[in-house]
Design an enzyme around this catalytic site. Structure first.
Site, PDB file in Angstrom:
ATOM      1  N   LYS A 128       9.886  -3.802  15.107  1.00 54.74           N
ATOM      2  CA  LYS A 128      10.155  -2.498  14.853  1.00 54.74           C
ATOM      3  C   LYS A 128      10.844  -1.810  15.947  1.00 54.74           C
ATOM      4  O   LYS A 128      11.601  -0.820  15.713  1.00 54.74           O
ATOM      5  CB  LYS A 128       8.543  -1.733  14.828  1.00 54.74           C
ATOM      6  CG  LYS A 128       7.800  -2.160  13.511  1.00 54.74           C
ATOM      7  CD  LYS A 128       8.443  -1.736  12.291  1.00 54.74           C
ATOM      8  CE  LYS A 128       7.601  -2.061  10.915  1.00 54.74           C
ATOM      9  NZ  LYS A 128       8.049  -1.560   9.769  1.00 54.74           N
ATOM     10  N   ASP A 135      12.517 -11.932  -0.763  1.00 55.09           N
ATOM     11  CA  ASP A 135      12.395 -11.587   0.418  1.00 55.09           C
ATOM     12  C   ASP A 135      13.468 -10.781   1.237  1.00 55.09           C
ATOM     13  O   ASP A 135      14.645 -11.679   1.398  1.00 55.09           O
ATOM     14  CB  ASP A 135      12.136 -13.080   1.215  1.00 55.09           C
ATOM     15  CG  ASP A 135      11.924 -13.052   2.746  1.00 55.09           C
ATOM     16  OD1 ASP A 135      12.048 -12.048   3.264  1.00 55.09           O
ATOM     17  OD2 ASP A 135      11.845 -14.263   3.281  1.00 55.09           O
ATOM     18  N   TYR A 193       5.136  -7.604  15.905  1.00 51.34           N
ATOM     19  CA  TYR A 193       5.235  -6.347  15.094  1.00 51.34           C
ATOM     20  C   TYR A 193       6.012  -5.360  16.023  1.00 51.34           C
ATOM     21  O   TYR A 193       6.998  -4.730  15.480  1.00 51.34           O
ATOM     22  CB  TYR A 193       3.852  -5.822  14.601  1.00 51.34           C
ATOM     23  CG  TYR A 193       3.878  -4.844  13.671  1.00 51.34           C
ATOM     24  CD1 TYR A 193       4.364  -4.677  12.423  1.00 51.34           C
ATOM     25  CD2 TYR A 193       3.280  -3.515  14.263  1.00 51.34           C
ATOM     26  CE1 TYR A 193       4.482  -3.853  11.619  1.00 51.34           C
ATOM     27  CE2 TYR A 193       3.459  -2.506  13.159  1.00 51.34           C
ATOM     28  CZ  TYR A 193       3.834  -2.435  12.017  1.00 51.34           C
ATOM     29  OH  TYR A 193       3.644  -1.812  10.985  1.00 51.34           O
ATOM     30  N   THR A 235      -2.564   4.982   8.457  1.00 54.67           N
ATOM     31  CA  THR A 235      -2.477   5.584   7.249  1.00 54.67           C
ATOM     32  C   THR A 235      -3.590   4.811   6.511  1.00 54.67           C
ATOM     33  O   THR A 235      -3.746   3.671   6.657  1.00 54.67           O
ATOM     34  CB  THR A 235      -1.266   5.815   6.677  1.00 54.67           C
ATOM     35  OG1 THR A 235      -0.473   6.175   7.475  1.00 54.67           O
ATOM     36  CG2 THR A 235      -1.318   6.351   5.513  1.00 54.67           C
ATOM     37  N   PHE A 250       0.967  -1.199  -0.112  1.00 50.94           N
ATOM     38  CA  PHE A 250      -0.068   0.035   0.013  1.00 50.94           C
ATOM     39  C   PHE A 250       0.945   1.248  -0.026  1.00 50.94           C
ATOM     40  O   PHE A 250       0.878   1.983  -0.994  1.00 50.94           O
ATOM     41  CB  PHE A 250      -1.049  -0.041   1.159  1.00 50.94           C
ATOM     42  CG  PHE A 250      -1.676   1.063   1.609  1.00 50.94           C
ATOM     43  CD1 PHE A 250      -1.991   2.055   0.743  1.00 50.94           C
ATOM     44  CD2 PHE A 250      -1.315   1.295   2.859  1.00 50.94           C
ATOM     45  CE1 PHE A 250      -2.788   3.236   1.110  1.00 50.94           C
ATOM     46  CE2 PHE A 250      -2.012   2.809   3.258  1.00 50.94           C
ATOM     47  CZ  PHE A 250      -2.677   3.501   2.287  1.00 50.94           C
ATOM     48  N   ASP A 274      10.054  -6.774  -3.296  1.00 51.40           N
ATOM     49  CA  ASP A 274       8.853  -7.319  -2.506  1.00 51.40           C
ATOM     50  C   ASP A 274       8.656  -8.892  -2.712  1.00 51.40           C
ATOM     51  O   ASP A 274       9.062  -9.299  -3.765  1.00 51.40           O
ATOM     52  CB  ASP A 274       7.581  -6.524  -2.796  1.00 51.40           C
ATOM     53  CG  ASP A 274       6.541  -6.378  -2.028  1.00 51.40           C
ATOM     54  OD1 ASP A 274       5.826  -7.425  -1.547  1.00 51.40           O
ATOM     55  OD2 ASP A 274       6.177  -5.257  -1.638  1.00 51.40           O
TER      56      ASP A 274
END
Ligand code: UDP
Length: 314
Positions: free
Chosen positions: A153, A60, A149, A179, A15, A35
């Site tokens: 991060k 990957d 996640y 977003t 996205f 990607d």
């Protein structure tokens, strides 16, 4: 003539990555779009495939990569990003945030490229400070389901700082808040596509919990502009980029109902584990140092997004 800039965008078919690919092509750059398509899609970049300055690499990024020639900028945006996706792909999520960051920072060091890591408001966890400033260390549950996640991060931020400090890589940390916009996957499980899908099919909108948790939604075009300014600036972050207009999920659901021609009602479902109760960026730093603030009001961006989904989910 200044040389054409070569840009590597991981997650470039996702996205946000695909909108960034568009922006850098528009700026006259050569884009290497990396990607592995686990959550990204070739549909998002089909319109770029004939452009001689656009190259898609199916790879990957948690495995090492080599790119021939000069690289000027690297934007590491690859990762499942919706709670549903990262719960479905917990280990790839941990790997792309850790090994993927290591590999892309290694590439930045080798090529002497400027680097941006896409971090997230999730590093603030379920925040006890509101709105969230970059100086807040956060309130993350490392062993809860979202930990895959959040901790990936947080590690990505830590390794980015280490490459800055020990290898002098010109690396920047960007913290993205919720977003939305065209090219979100209709089934990615996030609140924006879920509610739009439900409204367009006259199905009840699924409110998790009481709907009094808050989010602050940023339209993709504002985010892309903020990222571009960060890249071009002398700022290294961490810096929040998001829209500070805050809504409860219930208010958001009502807005979706109002903007869609629908017979949908609301239903209440249980709240996911560790779902943050409130989220709103403090964007003082971005305003001051990047001269950036969001322009698109939620109602306007949401209408554009609803119209896009109407055309694209037939
Ligand atoms: N949510 C909801 N219904 C849905 C999907 C999400 O009420 O069908 C809520 C979710 O519990 C969270 C908020 O909407 O409080 C935003 O969820 P999303 O998955 O979009 O992203 P998050 O901000 O949690 O990463």
């Amino acid at each position: 003539m200044p040389k054409k800039k070569n840009v590597v965008i991981t997650g470039g078919a996702g996205f946000l990555g695909s909108h960034l690919s568009d922006r850098f092509i528009k700026e006259g750059c050569k884009v290497y779009c990396v990607d592995n398509l686990i959550t990204g899609s070739l549909k998002n970049i089909r319109h770029l495939s004939k452009d001689k300055d656009f190259e898609f690499i199916n790879h990957d990024i948690s495995k090492p990569i080599s790119i021939k020639g000069r690289v000027d900028y690297i934007l590491h945006f690859a990762s499942p990003a919706s709670p549903v996706d990262y719960l479905k792909y917990p280990i790839p999520t941990l790997k792309v945030g850790s090994l993927g960051s290591h590999n892309t920072l290694g590439l930045a060091k080798l090529k002497k490229a400027r680097y941006v890591i896409a971090s997230t408001s999730e590093v603030y966890g379920d925040p006890e400070v509101h709105p969230q400033k970059e100086t807040y260390w956060g309130h993350v549950n490392p062993v809860g389901p979202r930990g895959v996640y959040d901790e990936a991060k947080r590690f990505a931020e830590a390794i980015t700082m280490a490459y800055r400090r020990y290898h002098n890589v010109d690396a920047k940390i960007l913290r993205i808040f919720n977003t939305y916009g065209p090219r979100m996957r209709i089934n990615d499980g996030r609140v924006v596509p879920n509610f739009i899908y439900q409204a367009l099919h006259n199905k009840p909108l699924t409110i998790y919990g009481k709907g009094n948790q808050t989010r602050s939604f940023c339209f993709y075009s504002d985010l892309v502009e903020g990222i571009y300014r960060l890249l071009k600036s002398n700022q290294s972050g961490p810096i929040n980029i998001g829209n500070p207009d805050e809504f409860t999920i219930l208010q958001f659901a009502k807005m979706v109902l109002e903007l869609s021609d629908t017979k949908s009602k609301l239903v209440y479902r249980s709240l996911p584990v560790d779902d943050p109760r409130q989220r709103k960026p403090d964007i003082t730093l971005a305003k001051k140092h990047l001269k950036w603030k969001p322009k698109v009001k939620l109602k306007v961006g949401l209408q554009t997004t609803i119209d896009w989904f109407k055309e694209n989910i037939k």
